[in-house]
Write a protein that holds these residues in place. Structure first.
Motif, PDB file in Angstrom:
ATOM      1  N   GLU A  66       7.545 -11.440 -14.442  1.00 16.82           N
ATOM      2  CA  GLU A  66       8.128 -12.450 -15.074  1.00 16.82           C
ATOM      3  C   GLU A  66       8.856 -13.831 -14.623  1.00 16.82           C
ATOM      4  OE1 GLU A  66      12.312 -10.185 -14.915  1.00 16.82           O
ATOM      5  OE2 GLU A  66      13.070 -12.161 -16.643  1.00 16.82           O
ATOM      6  N   PHE A  67       8.355 -14.921 -15.275  1.00 16.62           N
ATOM      7  CA  PHE A  67       9.210 -15.944 -14.892  1.00 16.62           C
ATOM      8  C   PHE A  67      10.976 -16.058 -14.764  1.00 16.62           C
ATOM      9  CE2 PHE A  67       8.530 -20.325 -14.526  1.00 16.62           C
ATOM     10  CZ  PHE A  67       8.700 -21.197 -15.198  1.00 16.62           C
ATOM     11  N   LYS A  68      10.768 -16.472 -14.015  1.00 20.64           N
ATOM     12  CA  LYS A  68      12.121 -17.125 -13.606  1.00 20.64           C
ATOM     13  C   LYS A  68      12.483 -18.724 -13.167  1.00 20.64           C
ATOM     14  CE  LYS A  68      13.926 -12.426 -12.512  1.00 20.64           C
ATOM     15  NZ  LYS A  68      14.481 -11.505 -12.019  1.00 20.64           N
ATOM     16  N   LYS A  69      12.702 -19.263 -13.973  1.00 19.72           N
ATOM     17  CA  LYS A  69      12.916 -20.971 -13.683  1.00 19.72           C
ATOM     18  C   LYS A  69      13.710 -20.778 -12.312  1.00 19.72           C
ATOM     19  CE  LYS A  69      12.766 -25.231 -15.864  1.00 19.72           C
ATOM     20  NZ  LYS A  69      12.812 -25.544 -16.912  1.00 19.72           N
ATOM     21  N   SER A  70      14.457 -20.573 -12.845  1.00 18.72           N
ATOM     22  CA  SER A  70      15.889 -21.078 -12.000  1.00 18.72           C
ATOM     23  C   SER A  70      15.878 -20.550 -10.498  1.00 18.72           C
ATOM     24  CB  SER A  70      17.178 -19.702 -12.457  1.00 18.72           C
ATOM     25  OG  SER A  70      17.645 -18.515 -12.235  1.00 18.72           O
ATOM     26  N   GLU A  71      14.995 -18.938  -9.933  1.00 18.64           N
ATOM     27  CA  GLU A  71      14.623 -19.043  -9.430  1.00 18.64           C
ATOM     28  C   GLU A  71      12.564 -19.376  -8.590  1.00 18.64           C
ATOM     29  OE1 GLU A  71      16.865 -14.475  -9.410  1.00 18.64           O
ATOM     30  OE2 GLU A  71      14.760 -13.971  -8.632  1.00 18.64           O
ATOM     31  N   THR A  72      12.575 -20.121  -9.675  1.00 18.03           N
ATOM     32  CA  THR A  72      10.958 -20.775  -9.590  1.00 18.03           C
ATOM     33  C   THR A  72      10.066 -19.094  -8.740  1.00 18.03           C
ATOM     34  OG1 THR A  72      11.002 -21.333  -6.554  1.00 18.03           O
ATOM     35  CG2 THR A  72      11.725 -23.133  -9.005  1.00 18.03           C
ATOM     36  N   SER A  73       9.932 -18.208  -9.504  1.00 16.95           N
ATOM     37  CA  SER A  73       9.190 -16.943  -9.466  1.00 16.95           C
ATOM     38  C   SER A  73       8.686 -16.576 -10.207  1.00 16.95           C
ATOM     39  CB  SER A  73      10.190 -16.167  -8.472  1.00 16.95           C
ATOM     40  OG  SER A  73      11.170 -15.575  -9.056  1.00 16.95           O
ATOM     41  N   PHE A  74       7.138 -15.515  -9.890  1.00 16.18           N
ATOM     42  CA  PHE A  74       6.131 -15.125 -10.904  1.00 16.18           C
ATOM     43  C   PHE A  74       6.077 -13.791 -10.045  1.00 16.18           C
ATOM     44  CE2 PHE A  74       4.575 -14.771 -14.542  1.00 16.18           C
ATOM     45  CZ  PHE A  74       3.312 -14.805 -14.968  1.00 16.18           C
ATOM     46  N   HIS A  75       7.202 -13.140  -9.481  1.00 17.61           N
ATOM     47  CA  HIS A  75       6.971 -11.817  -8.963  1.00 17.61           C
ATOM     48  C   HIS A  75       5.923 -10.829  -9.948  1.00 17.61           C
ATOM     49  CE1 HIS A  75       9.109 -13.398  -5.717  1.00 17.61           C
ATOM     50  NE2 HIS A  75      10.137 -12.948  -6.218  1.00 17.61           N
ATOM     51  N   LEU A  76       4.489 -10.050  -9.589  1.00 19.29           N
ATOM     52  CA  LEU A  76       4.333  -8.726 -10.149  1.00 19.29           C
ATOM     53  C   LEU A  76       4.123  -7.560  -9.655  1.00 19.29           C
ATOM     54  CD1 LEU A  76       0.854  -9.289 -11.996  1.00 19.29           C
ATOM     55  CD2 LEU A  76       0.226  -8.942  -9.560  1.00 19.29           C
ATOM     56  N   THR A  77       4.849  -6.654 -10.966  1.00 20.37           N
ATOM     57  CA  THR A  77       5.087  -5.788 -10.620  1.00 20.37           C
ATOM     58  C   THR A  77       4.082  -4.230 -11.380  1.00 20.37           C
ATOM     59  OG1 THR A  77       6.731  -5.761 -12.405  1.00 20.37           O
ATOM     60  CG2 THR A  77       7.421  -6.143 -10.346  1.00 20.37           C
ATOM     61  N   LYS A  78       4.293  -3.408 -11.199  1.00 23.30           N
ATOM     62  CA  LYS A  78       4.410  -2.330 -12.130  1.00 23.30           C
ATOM     63  C   LYS A  78       4.767  -0.846 -11.089  1.00 23.30           C
ATOM     64  CE  LYS A  78      -0.527   0.426 -12.718  1.00 23.30           C
ATOM     65  NZ  LYS A  78      -2.611   0.298 -12.208  1.00 23.30           N
ATOM     66  N   PRO A  79       4.725  -0.289 -12.220  1.00 25.40           N
ATOM     67  CA  PRO A  79       6.167   0.960 -12.056  1.00 25.40           C
ATOM     68  C   PRO A  79       5.203   1.748 -11.143  1.00 25.40           C
ATOM     69  CG  PRO A  79       5.803   0.607 -14.605  1.00 25.40           C
ATOM     70  CD  PRO A  79       4.335  -0.878 -13.754  1.00 25.40           C
ATOM     71  N   SER A  80       3.924   2.185 -11.032  1.00 23.78           N
ATOM     72  CA  SER A  80       3.169   3.068 -10.220  1.00 23.78           C
ATOM     73  C   SER A  80       1.684   2.934 -10.337  1.00 23.78           C
ATOM     74  CB  SER A  80       2.754   4.681 -11.955  1.00 23.78           C
ATOM     75  OG  SER A  80       2.304   5.975 -11.239  1.00 23.78           O
ATOM     76  N   ALA A  81       1.876   2.888  -8.530  1.00 22.39           N
ATOM     77  CA  ALA A  81       0.503   2.005  -8.427  1.00 22.39           C
ATOM     78  C   ALA A  81      -0.483   3.134  -8.134  1.00 22.39           C
ATOM     79  CB  ALA A  81       0.689   2.000  -6.973  1.00 22.39           C
ATOM     80  N   HIS A  82      -2.225   3.076  -8.313  1.00 18.41           N
ATOM     81  CA  HIS A  82      -3.189   3.736  -9.059  1.00 18.41           C
ATOM     82  C   HIS A  82      -3.693   3.755  -7.612  1.00 18.41           C
ATOM     83  CE1 HIS A  82      -7.065   5.445 -10.279  1.00 18.41           C
ATOM     84  NE2 HIS A  82      -6.134   6.460 -10.862  1.00 18.41           N
ATOM     85  N   MET A  83      -4.603   4.398  -7.183  1.00 22.69           N
ATOM     86  CA  MET A  83      -5.706   4.286  -6.443  1.00 22.69           C
ATOM     87  C   MET A  83      -6.342   2.913  -5.787  1.00 22.69           C
ATOM     88  SD  MET A  83      -4.927   5.898  -3.833  1.00 22.69           S
ATOM     89  CE  MET A  83      -6.435   5.520  -2.209  1.00 22.69           C
ATOM     90  N   SER A  84      -6.914   2.937  -7.543  1.00 20.09           N
ATOM     91  CA  SER A  84      -8.029   1.496  -7.831  1.00 20.09           C
ATOM     92  C   SER A  84      -7.173   0.393  -8.464  1.00 20.09           C
ATOM     93  CB  SER A  84      -8.175   2.072  -9.633  1.00 20.09           C
ATOM     94  OG  SER A  84      -6.796   1.614 -10.520  1.00 20.09           O
ATOM     95  N   ASP A  85      -5.393   0.318  -7.692  1.00 19.93           N
ATOM     96  CA  ASP A  85      -5.225  -0.877  -8.073  1.00 19.93           C
ATOM     97  C   ASP A  85      -5.396  -1.752  -6.644  1.00 19.93           C
ATOM     98  OD1 ASP A  85      -2.194   1.037  -9.708  1.00 19.93           O
ATOM     99  OD2 ASP A  85      -4.012  -0.808 -10.849  1.00 19.93           O
ATOM    100  N   ALA A  86      -5.745  -0.938  -5.846  1.00 18.41           N
ATOM    101  CA  ALA A  86      -6.056  -1.260  -4.408  1.00 18.41           C
ATOM    102  C   ALA A  86      -7.205  -2.905  -4.275  1.00 18.41           C
ATOM    103  CB  ALA A  86      -6.849  -1.011  -3.255  1.00 18.41           C
ATOM    104  N   ALA A  87      -6.782  -3.913  -4.045  1.00 20.80           N
ATOM    105  CA  ALA A  87      -7.830  -5.005  -4.213  1.00 20.80           C
ATOM    106  C   ALA A  87      -6.854  -6.035  -3.376  1.00 20.80           C
ATOM    107  CB  ALA A  87      -7.934  -5.331  -5.730  1.00 20.80           C
ATOM    108  N   GLU A  88      -7.115  -7.642  -3.893  1.00 20.77           N
ATOM    109  CA  GLU A  88      -6.710  -8.433  -3.429  1.00 20.77           C
ATOM    110  C   GLU A  88      -6.027  -9.660  -4.497  1.00 20.77           C
ATOM    111  OE1 GLU A  88      -7.397  -9.550  -0.162  1.00 20.77           O
ATOM    112  OE2 GLU A  88      -5.261 -11.512  -0.243  1.00 20.77           O
ATOM    113  N   TYR A  89      -4.244 -10.121  -4.639  1.00 17.93           N
ATOM    114  CA  TYR A  89      -4.290 -10.592  -5.783  1.00 17.93           C
ATOM    115  C   TYR A  89      -3.409 -11.721  -5.215  1.00 17.93           C
ATOM    116  CZ  TYR A  89      -3.968  -5.717  -7.551  1.00 17.93           C
ATOM    117  OH  TYR A  89      -4.314  -4.540  -8.378  1.00 17.93           O
ATOM    118  N   PHE A  90      -4.426 -12.817  -5.980  1.00 20.63           N
ATOM    119  CA  PHE A  90      -3.589 -13.937  -6.062  1.00 20.63           C
ATOM    120  C   PHE A  90      -2.910 -14.744  -7.271  1.00 20.63           C
ATOM    121  CE2 PHE A  90      -6.506 -15.053  -3.760  1.00 20.63           C
ATOM    122  CZ  PHE A  90      -7.361 -14.525  -3.234  1.00 20.63           C
ATOM    123  N   CYS A  91      -1.829 -15.363  -7.184  1.00 16.82           N
ATOM    124  CA  CYS A  91      -0.572 -16.287  -8.004  1.00 16.82           C
ATOM    125  C   CYS A  91      -1.469 -17.395  -8.255  1.00 16.82           C
ATOM    126  CB  CYS A  91       0.958 -16.165  -7.270  1.00 16.82           C
ATOM    127  SG  CYS A  91       1.874 -16.849  -8.043  1.00 16.82           S
TER     128      CYS A  91
END
Lengths: 114, 113
Positions: A66-91
Motif C-alpha cells: 500500500e502506497f501511503k503518501k502521508s507516511e512516505t511508506s510502501f510496506h509489503l504484506t502477505k496474509p500467510s507466509a509460505h516456505m517458498s517465500d524465504a528470500a531477499e526482498y528489495f524496495c
C-alpha cells in the motif's frame, strides 16, 4: 533526490502467519515504487509496482503493498507466509525524469520457519 | 515470458585484466541498465543506455567502465584493468517504456583474483 529505507534487515515468521516488510521512501517528485524478490543465486524478480494508479497494489504470489503518501511508506504484506517465500526482498524507488534509475533499499532477508 | 539473459554466470579474472560481461535484453525493450551488488551490500546503479548512448551514469561508472550495444540484441559492460574491488554480482536490466518496471537478468558473478 530519491532513496528508500528498509527498516528491517532480517524478518523471521512462522509458516502460515502474516508477513510485513517495511519500506519508507524519499522522493522530490511523485515516485514509482517497486518490490523485487531475489532467491539465492537468482536474479531480481518483480513482485509488484506502484506508478500513481491505485494505492493498494496487488502482486504475484499473494503479496500486496500500500502506497501511503502521508507516511512516505510502501510496506509489503502477505496474509500467510509460505516456505517458498524465504528470500531477499528489495524496495525500489525511481522517477522517470532521472532516466528511470532505480534506487534500491538495502534489502530485507525473510526467513520462514516451518 | 521473455527474459533478460546474462553470460557468463560466473567469471573469474586476474587483477589487471579486462572483462566483458554480456547481456541479451528483452527484444522489444529500448532502455538498458547495468547494476552491481557487492557481497553483503545493496544493489547499486552503474549506467543507463538509450538510443545508442549513455543517458545517465553513477560515480562508480568511471573511465574504467564502458558499455556498448554492438548489434541489435547484445548489451555489454566492459571493465578495463580490473581491480579486486570490482568483485561483485553484475545485473543487467531492460525496460520497454518509461513507466514500466525493469526486468533483470540472473546476474554475472565476477571474481577478481
Amino acid at each position: 533526490a530519491q532513496s528508500v529505507t528498509q527498516l528491517d534487515s532480517h524478518v523471521s515468521v512462522s509458516e502460515g502467519t502474516p508477513v510485513l516488510l517495511r519500506c519508507n521512501y524519499s522522493s522530490s517528485y511523485s515516485p514509482s515504487l517497486f518490490w523485487y524478490v531475489q532467491h539465492p543465486n537468482k536474479g531480481l524478480q518483480l513482485l509488484l509496482k506502484y506508478t500513481s494508479a491505485a494505492t493498494l497494489v496487488k502482486g504475484i504470489n499473494g503479496f500486496e503493498a500500500e502506497f501511503k503518501k502521508s507516511e512516505t511508506s510502501f510496506h509489503l504484506t502477505k496474509p500467510s507466509a509460505h516456505m517458498s517465500d524465504a528470500a531477499e526482498y528489495f524496495c525500489v524507488v525511481s522517477r522517470w525524469n532521472t532516466g528511470n534509475q532505480f534506487y534500491f533499499g538495502t534489502g530485507t532477508s525473510l526467513t520462514v520457519i516451518p | 515470458e521473455p527474459e533478460v539473459t546474462q553470460t557468463p554466470s560466473h567469471q573469474v579474472t586476474q587483477m589487471g585484466q579486462e572483462v566483458i560481461l554480456r547481456c541479451v535484453p528483452i527484444s522489444n525493450h529500448l532502455y538498458f541498465y547495468w547494476y552491481r551488488q557487492i557481497l553483503g551490500q545493496k544493489v547499486e546503479f552503474l549506467v543507463s543506455f538509450y538510443n545508442n548512448e549513455i543517458s545517465e551514469k553513477s560515480e562508480i561508472f568511471d573511465d574504467q567502465f564502458s558499455v556498448e550495444r554492438p548489434d541489435g540484441s547484445n548489451f555489454t559492460l566492459k571493465i578495463r584493468s580490473t581491480k579486486l574491488e570490482d568483485s561483485a554480482m553484475y545485473f543487467c536490466a531492460s525496460m520497454g517504456s518509461g513507466d514500466q518496471p525493469q526486468h533483470f537478468g540472473d546476474g554475472t558473478r565476477l571474481s577478481i583474483l
